[in-house]
Design a protein around this motif. Sequence first.
Motif, PDB file in Angstrom:
ATOM      1  N   VAL A   1     -25.508 -32.972 -17.503  1.00  0.00           N
ATOM      2  CA  VAL A   1     -26.804 -32.899 -16.606  1.00  0.00           C
ATOM      3  C   VAL A   1     -27.856 -32.150 -17.633  1.00  0.00           C
ATOM      4  N   GLU A   2     -28.914 -32.767 -17.963  1.00  0.00           N
ATOM      5  CA  GLU A   2     -29.912 -32.374 -18.820  1.00  0.00           C
ATOM      6  C   GLU A   2     -30.881 -31.842 -17.941  1.00  0.00           C
ATOM      7  N   ILE A   3     -31.216 -30.558 -18.305  1.00  0.00           N
ATOM      8  CA  ILE A   3     -32.456 -29.548 -17.507  1.00  0.00           C
ATOM      9  C   ILE A   3     -33.296 -29.330 -18.632  1.00  0.00           C
ATOM     10  N   GLU A   4     -34.516 -28.878 -18.001  1.00  0.00           N
ATOM     11  CA  GLU A   4     -35.611 -28.372 -19.000  1.00  0.00           C
ATOM     12  C   GLU A   4     -36.095 -27.308 -18.285  1.00  0.00           C
ATOM     13  N   THR A   5     -36.360 -26.091 -19.281  1.00  0.00           N
ATOM     14  CA  THR A   5     -36.973 -24.868 -18.379  1.00  0.00           C
ATOM     15  C   THR A   5     -37.901 -24.549 -19.673  1.00  0.00           C
ATOM     16  N   SER A   6     -38.269 -23.148 -19.486  1.00  0.00           N
ATOM     17  CA  SER A   6     -39.516 -22.683 -20.543  1.00  0.00           C
ATOM     18  C   SER A   6     -38.806 -22.483 -21.662  1.00  0.00           C
ATOM     19  N   ASN A   7     -37.529 -22.394 -21.929  1.00  0.00           N
ATOM     20  CA  ASN A   7     -36.823 -22.266 -23.378  1.00  0.00           C
ATOM     21  C   ASN A   7     -36.464 -23.532 -24.004  1.00  0.00           C
ATOM     22  N   GLY A   8     -37.064 -24.836 -23.064  1.00  0.00           N
ATOM     23  CA  GLY A   8     -36.451 -26.013 -23.693  1.00  0.00           C
ATOM     24  C   GLY A   8     -35.481 -26.800 -23.083  1.00  0.00           C
ATOM     25  N   ARG A   9     -34.942 -27.904 -23.726  1.00  0.00           N
ATOM     26  CA  ARG A   9     -34.118 -28.819 -23.097  1.00  0.00           C
ATOM     27  C   ARG A   9     -32.800 -28.177 -23.296  1.00  0.00           C
ATOM     28  N   LYS A  10     -31.835 -28.441 -22.319  1.00  0.00           N
ATOM     29  CA  LYS A  10     -30.490 -27.883 -22.435  1.00  0.00           C
ATOM     30  C   LYS A  10     -29.428 -28.970 -21.623  1.00  0.00           C
ATOM     31  N   SER A  11     -28.311 -29.131 -22.274  1.00  0.00           N
ATOM     32  CA  SER A  11     -27.347 -30.041 -21.518  1.00  0.00           C
ATOM     33  C   SER A  11     -26.230 -29.207 -20.952  1.00  0.00           C
ATOM     34  N   VAL A  12     -26.007 -29.370 -19.712  1.00  0.00           N
ATOM     35  CA  VAL A  12     -25.281 -28.547 -18.717  1.00  0.00           C
ATOM     36  C   VAL A  12     -23.742 -29.415 -18.597  1.00  0.00           C
ATOM     37  N   ARG A  13     -22.599 -29.074 -19.088  1.00  0.00           N
ATOM     38  CA  ARG A  13     -21.564 -29.845 -18.843  1.00  0.00           C
ATOM     39  C   ARG A  13     -20.920 -29.699 -17.348  1.00  0.00           C
ATOM     40  N   ILE A  14     -20.292 -30.786 -16.942  1.00  0.00           N
ATOM     41  CA  ILE A  14     -19.816 -31.044 -15.580  1.00  0.00           C
ATOM     42  C   ILE A  14     -18.299 -31.222 -15.890  1.00  0.00           C
ATOM     43  N   LYS A  15     -17.722 -29.993 -15.228  1.00  0.00           N
ATOM     44  CA  LYS A  15     -16.073 -30.039 -15.452  1.00  0.00           C
ATOM     45  C   LYS A  15     -15.283 -31.072 -14.650  1.00  0.00           C
ATOM     46  N   GLN A  16     -15.861 -31.505 -13.381  1.00  0.00           N
ATOM     47  CA  GLN A  16     -15.354 -32.339 -12.231  1.00  0.00           C
ATOM     48  C   GLN A  16     -16.237 -32.458 -11.172  1.00  0.00           C
ATOM     49  N   ILE A  17     -15.899 -33.497 -10.569  1.00  0.00           N
ATOM     50  CA  ILE A  17     -16.712 -33.636  -9.128  1.00  0.00           C
ATOM     51  C   ILE A  17     -15.443 -34.159  -8.545  1.00  0.00           C
ATOM     52  N   HIS A  18     -15.066 -33.496  -7.168  1.00  0.00           N
ATOM     53  CA  HIS A  18     -14.094 -34.033  -6.390  1.00  0.00           C
ATOM     54  C   HIS A  18     -14.558 -33.915  -4.941  1.00  0.00           C
ATOM     55  N   MET A  19     -13.683 -35.035  -4.380  1.00  0.00           N
ATOM     56  CA  MET A  19     -14.120 -35.329  -2.965  1.00  0.00           C
ATOM     57  C   MET A  19     -13.154 -34.432  -2.054  1.00  0.00           C
ATOM     58  N   GLU A  20     -13.716 -33.864  -0.944  1.00  0.00           N
ATOM     59  CA  GLU A  20     -12.795 -33.381   0.015  1.00  0.00           C
ATOM     60  C   GLU A  20     -13.554 -33.060   1.409  1.00  0.00           C
ATOM     61  N   GLU A  21     -12.766 -32.665   2.350  1.00  0.00           N
ATOM     62  CA  GLU A  21     -13.428 -32.439   3.657  1.00  0.00           C
ATOM     63  C   GLU A  21     -13.790 -30.834   3.877  1.00  0.00           C
ATOM     64  N   ASP A  22     -15.126 -30.873   4.747  1.00  0.00           N
ATOM     65  CA  ASP A  22     -15.536 -29.605   4.959  1.00  0.00           C
ATOM     66  C   ASP A  22     -14.893 -28.842   5.951  1.00  0.00           C
ATOM     67  N   ALA A  23     -15.122 -27.647   6.209  1.00  0.00           N
ATOM     68  CA  ALA A  23     -14.513 -26.934   7.295  1.00  0.00           C
ATOM     69  C   ALA A  23     -15.224 -26.759   8.418  1.00  0.00           C
ATOM     70  N   GLY A  24     -14.732 -26.184   9.532  1.00  0.00           N
ATOM     71  CA  GLY A  24     -15.698 -25.949  10.501  1.00  0.00           C
ATOM     72  C   GLY A  24     -16.839 -24.685  10.413  1.00  0.00           C
ATOM     73  N   LYS A  25     -17.188 -24.335  11.382  1.00  0.00           N
ATOM     74  CA  LYS A  25     -18.439 -23.317  11.212  1.00  0.00           C
ATOM     75  C   LYS A  25     -18.079 -21.980  12.301  1.00  0.00           C
ATOM     76  N   LEU A  26     -18.044 -20.929  11.789  1.00  0.00           N
ATOM     77  CA  LEU A  26     -17.903 -19.786  12.769  1.00  0.00           C
ATOM     78  C   LEU A  26     -19.355 -19.273  13.084  1.00  0.00           C
ATOM     79  N   VAL A  27     -19.513 -18.844  14.290  1.00  0.00           N
ATOM     80  CA  VAL A  27     -20.823 -18.665  14.813  1.00  0.00           C
ATOM     81  C   VAL A  27     -20.518 -17.358  15.743  1.00  0.00           C
ATOM     82  N   HIS A  28     -21.083 -16.059  14.816  1.00  0.00           N
ATOM     83  CA  HIS A  28     -20.754 -14.738  15.375  1.00  0.00           C
ATOM     84  C   HIS A  28     -21.916 -14.471  16.534  1.00  0.00           C
ATOM     85  N   ASP A  29     -21.438 -13.930  17.664  1.00  0.00           N
ATOM     86  CA  ASP A  29     -22.338 -13.622  18.604  1.00  0.00           C
ATOM     87  C   ASP A  29     -22.257 -12.099  18.870  1.00  0.00           C
ATOM     88  N   ILE A  30     -23.307 -11.262  18.299  1.00  0.00           N
ATOM     89  CA  ILE A  30     -23.216  -9.820  18.268  1.00  0.00           C
ATOM     90  C   ILE A  30     -23.476  -9.341  19.682  1.00  0.00           C
TER      91      ILE A  30
END
Length: 480
Positions: free
Chosen positions: A106-135
């Motif tokens: 992925v190519e990005i650009e900042t105040s220091n110029g352009r930079k290439s960021v390497r992607i190791k992998q993209i994997h598919m998965e299922e999400d988990a549920g959600k905990l809702v804390h009631d204080i």
Amino acid sequence: MKYETVIGLEVHVELATNSKIFCSCSAHSYGADPNEHVCPACCGMPGMLPVVNKRVVDFGMKAGLMLNCDINRTTTFDKKSYYYPDLPAAYQTTQWFAPVAVNGTVEIETSNGRKSVRIKQIHMEEDAGKLVHDIREDTTHVDFNRTSVPLIEIVSQPDLSSAEEVEAYLERLKNLLRYAKVAECEMAHGTMRCDVNLSVRPEGTDILGVRTEMKNMNSIEAIKRAIEYEVARHIDAIENGTEVLVQETRRWDDIKGKSYAMRTKETAGDYRYFPDPNVMPVVIDDEWFNAIKETLPEFPEVKRARYAEEFGLSEYDADQLSKSIALCECFEGAVSVCKNAKDAANWMISEVMSILNARKMTYDMLNIDGKALGEIILLVSEGKVGRANGKKILAAMFDDETIEPAKYAEENGLVMSNDTGLIEATAKAAVAADPKAVSDFKGGKEKALMSLFGRCMKELKGNCDPQVLRKILIDEINKQ
């Protein structure tokens, strides 16, 4: 001593499919009642077998291609074992041994110029549920709506070195995935989440420092603040011995502006990855692969260059329009009708974006029909509707996208009047009602005419040719 920050990101993106990854439950649970979109399969009930949603694989491939990845033509699912209350099966179905995409950039650009960021992998998965804390009740509730919602996790190499680079990288990911229409990427809705893996080392060395992972960040601003805090904490520990750094997972508290230890960081061995026997390998043949490649959109920078070359737009206008695929589609739809790219760009940037900002909508939330906008532009340019009334029609379209501009203008009295008798009567009444403005204009004060002009326009509801009205007004004043 000078230090270098080393950052790798794990970005979890909720895919924009209608159903979940392994069952037919709705994948859209934002704002729904708790546990409304659940079934025995996504609740991990014994005996329920998963069925892979092909659309998830489509989107996984598409995301990989947008990020310049290699696609694994045989991709498999694996079990990641850990127990947590919002994970009903006590394991997560994910990808470890053969993820859908690997080795991207992925190519990005900042105040220091352009930079290439390497992607190791993209994997598919299922999400988990959600905990809702009631204080108040001192209890924790579990909402399984999000369980099995399809995700891709984008894992970068540790190529980032500052909060600015992280922000640029995340914005680039959001833009590319939105262009491909595979994800909403709205952190406020939880459809894009980011874990930050960070370490600090003396400048010039290749040996990585002790790594910590930060979670619980729901905005880019929170991520930037967390990085700055954690870098300072690491350097303080190294230089002053304030604490012993250990590999751990930490929780970010955005209100207090501090991170807190959650648990010792797990390794791959702790998760006991092994192939999921319930999910068959997915084989991506040439026909399937090529079909996905053909759906890829123009990259933002390609559109930007084309708009400047093909339509003669300024660099600024082309840049503004290419910020979002929704803006691009609306603009191109408008041009196809009005045949005037510069007019369409002006309406997009001055009128459409103003309404989006006033309504606190993101550019990607734009849902009006570009062709209908083109019709408004034509009505105004042909003198059938005044620009002010054109804006009224546009605003109405934001509330009802089925509006037909010409019909709406006719039904709501917004069509330009050619009745010079009515215009003359209105001008005569305005002149008679404000002798001071008449006297001031005759004395050389141009603003006095504009005062009379505005009063007439209000009376006529904007339904007259401005040039005709101006001439008639001056004629009436000269008669005084």
